[in-house]
Scaffold this motif. Sequence first.
Motif, PDB file in Angstrom:
ATOM      1  N   LEU A 120       0.825  -1.206   0.000  1.00 53.41           N
ATOM      2  CA  LEU A 120       0.000   0.000   0.000  1.00 53.41           C
ATOM      3  C   LEU A 120       0.862   1.259   0.000  1.00 53.41           C
ATOM      4  CD1 LEU A 120      -2.686  -1.139   2.588  1.00 53.41           C
ATOM      5  CD2 LEU A 120      -3.088  -0.728   0.161  1.00 53.41           C
ATOM      6  N   GLN A 121       1.886   1.250   0.830  1.00 53.46           N
ATOM      7  CA  GLN A 121       2.739   2.430   0.925  1.00 53.46           C
ATOM      8  C   GLN A 121       3.428   2.715  -0.404  1.00 53.46           C
ATOM      9  OE1 GLN A 121       5.371   2.387   4.319  1.00 53.46           O
ATOM     10  NE2 GLN A 121       6.818   3.793   3.354  1.00 53.46           N
ATOM     11  N   SER A 122       3.839   1.654  -1.116  1.00 52.16           N
ATOM     12  CA  SER A 122       4.579   1.840  -2.367  1.00 52.16           C
ATOM     13  C   SER A 122       3.706   2.371  -3.492  1.00 52.16           C
ATOM     14  CB  SER A 122       5.216   0.517  -2.799  1.00 52.16           C
ATOM     15  OG  SER A 122       4.216  -0.416  -3.195  1.00 52.16           O
ATOM     16  N   ARG A 123       2.374   2.275  -3.349  1.00 57.29           N
ATOM     17  CA  ARG A 123       1.476   2.725  -4.411  1.00 57.29           C
ATOM     18  C   ARG A 123       0.710   4.003  -4.070  1.00 57.29           C
ATOM     19  NH1 ARG A 123       2.874  -2.177  -4.804  1.00 57.29           N
ATOM     20  NH2 ARG A 123       2.938  -3.295  -6.784  1.00 57.29           N
ATOM     21  N   LEU A 124       0.696   4.374  -2.809  1.00 52.16           N
ATOM     22  CA  LEU A 124      -0.016   5.595  -2.421  1.00 52.16           C
ATOM     23  C   LEU A 124       0.918   6.718  -2.001  1.00 52.16           C
ATOM     24  CD1 LEU A 124      -2.943   3.954  -0.415  1.00 52.16           C
ATOM     25  CD2 LEU A 124      -3.054   4.991  -2.680  1.00 52.16           C
ATOM     26  N   TRP A 125       2.138   6.364  -1.565  1.00 52.93           N
ATOM     27  CA  TRP A 125       3.106   7.382  -1.143  1.00 52.93           C
ATOM     28  C   TRP A 125       4.485   7.063  -1.727  1.00 52.93           C
ATOM     29  CZ3 TRP A 125      -0.400   5.236   2.438  1.00 52.93           C
ATOM     30  CH2 TRP A 125      -1.400   6.121   2.873  1.00 52.93           C
ATOM     31  N   SER A 126       4.499   6.674  -2.989  1.00 53.80           N
ATOM     32  CA  SER A 126       5.773   6.256  -3.586  1.00 53.80           C
ATOM     33  C   SER A 126       6.753   7.412  -3.758  1.00 53.80           C
ATOM     34  CB  SER A 126       5.516   5.599  -4.948  1.00 53.80           C
ATOM     35  OG  SER A 126       5.016   6.544  -5.883  1.00 53.80           O
TER      36      SER A 126
ATOM     37  N   LEU B   2     -11.990   8.151  -9.193  1.00 54.82           N
ATOM     38  CA  LEU B   2     -10.982   8.058  -8.133  1.00 54.82           C
ATOM     39  C   LEU B   2      -9.625   8.454  -8.705  1.00 54.82           C
ATOM     40  CD1 LEU B   2     -10.414   7.257  -5.204  1.00 54.82           C
ATOM     41  CD2 LEU B   2      -9.984   4.945  -5.989  1.00 54.82           C
ATOM     42  N   GLU B   3      -9.083   9.567  -8.241  1.00 57.91           N
ATOM     43  CA  GLU B   3      -7.825  10.072  -8.772  1.00 57.91           C
ATOM     44  C   GLU B   3      -6.834  10.286  -7.630  1.00 57.91           C
ATOM     45  OE1 GLU B   3      -8.547  13.563 -11.029  1.00 57.91           O
ATOM     46  OE2 GLU B   3      -9.887  12.575 -12.480  1.00 57.91           O
ATOM     47  N   ILE B   4      -5.708   9.613  -7.724  1.00 61.47           N
ATOM     48  CA  ILE B   4      -4.622   9.757  -6.752  1.00 61.47           C
ATOM     49  C   ILE B   4      -3.375  10.152  -7.532  1.00 61.47           C
ATOM     50  CG2 ILE B   4      -3.217   8.610  -5.001  1.00 61.47           C
ATOM     51  CD1 ILE B   4      -6.096   8.812  -4.179  1.00 61.47           C
ATOM     52  N   ARG B   5      -2.757  11.230  -7.143  1.00 56.09           N
ATOM     53  CA  ARG B   5      -1.605  11.725  -7.896  1.00 56.09           C
ATOM     54  C   ARG B   5      -0.335  10.984  -7.491  1.00 56.09           C
ATOM     55  NH1 ARG B   5      -2.704  18.302  -7.966  1.00 56.09           N
ATOM     56  NH2 ARG B   5      -4.678  18.212  -9.121  1.00 56.09           N
TER      57      ARG B   5
END
Length: 547
Positions: free
Chosen positions: A18-24, A92-95
């Motif tokens: 999760l961390q590698s894909r949301l706060w990479s 759903l958009e996550i930068r």
Amino acid sequence: MIAMVALSEHGERSRAWLQSRLWSDRPAAQGSASLRQELSRLRRGIGSRHLVTVSDRVMLRDVRVDVLDMVEPGSVAASFIAAEVPELLEGLEIRDEEFEDWLRLERSHWSERIEALASREEPPGAHADPPAAPRVPAAARAGAHAAILVPRRPTLGIMPCIVRSERPQLTTIGEMICDLAAKMALENGYFGVFDFRDLSGSFSGLPSEAGNPVDGPDLLLSVRLSEIGAMLEIALALRAVGTNRVVWTQSYAAEASEESLLSAGKIPEFVNQAIEASELWLSRNSEDEKHCAARLTLSAAHRAFCLGNMDLALAQSQLEAAFDLDGSVVQLGWLAFLECVRVGEGHPQQSKSSIERVRMLTAKALQEDRGNSLTLALLGHANAFVLRDYAVAEDLVAESLRINPHRAAGWDARAMLNFYTGDLEDGYLAAQRARALGRFSPYAFWYEASCGIGASMVGRHAEAIRHGSLVLAQRPDFKPMIRHMLASFALQGEMAEAQKLYRHWQVLEEDISIAKLRDAGYPLPNPDSIAMIERGLIRAGVALAPA
């Protein structure tokens, strides 16, 4: 984050994933802190019962995912997708580039599954959620016609054993390992087996089934025994056919004595580990359409041990759909096991329907095939726990262990049957045997719990607490373990821990009282267990005995 966990194979992801894909794009420490903060906020919003974090895993429990429901084979999705196909997680958009890469892959996968469902001729609603009353899955009624619709199972190839020793006895041991691996794989019901020990090893010219050519195996299992001085090394490896990539390998070294090797019991544990690894590969790599029934059964087995009512309902739907596809008695055994979990977890209004279902499933499974040790173990446990028919359970469990004395589920069923009938010491020994055989299983907590319950019942409370701590680390809401572990804490004099566990129990189950424990329908092993938990509650000062 909820969507990313919900769309995973078993409703769980690692923190690192999760961390590698949301706060990479952030430093590791900052990303980890952001993840912790977000998880804390989500738990407050949806409850720690549904969003569970254990060690490095983030899990969703007792939830239903609409997207997964729609793409299950036989669902009502066909009527839904007759109109315009929606975009998965639209809006759903996550930068984060890593998130965008994952989302593109998921949307591509979603579109492929939707197109496959749309092309099917099966009428909408053919496999709607199962009714409360027992039903016989369609394949049991369809007869020979159902066999035409069966997609092939994934297959495991057993390669000739390699023995680097002059002693012929080691060749015999190698053959025993191969035979046990083939037996375990077949009985578990996820894999077909090709045995190449008596062939040249070429995959050409394989026979056909029902006039259709048979593809080569998906995985190859190789066994190698090497004698090095006074030591013997046993090595097992799984390779994916096509890429020849090693997907799992393990070795075990022991004294080069056949007697010590066989008596130590390590070989069955080793083989079980290899079979568990092959099933993990199946859950992550097999083709959805090609291995539909196997994937459904494997997913249902995992969901059964999630313990939540919604998970059990979905597992039942998956097992019935899988039985409609290939009619394996293993699916009937797992359906009976679901009723054990429902009764044990105290899900409302389950008692009468569970009794009816276990009786129907037992009769049907024994009529179809009496030679599968896993099915017999699951049925034996259900007949003991749900029906309290200990004579029938004894026959089923004894036959299961006769057919395959190296199955963890068989020894666990033996342990629980002994607990129910008051043979506590032998039950505890059987539970320890199940735990050893099932130590690499994704359901290892279940066997650990049997050890914890048994230890508490025979008065080994320190051992019960040790086993129970491991269980609750994986399944914090597993009420059978909570009840017995609370008693062990209290009887050990650890009152603060007992009271803490009691408060947790109160959150899961309302109106706890000694009178409720004594109710004939309350799921406890036997009167000794009830009396021990009563003593623990009273000593901890968290419940009063009735006047």
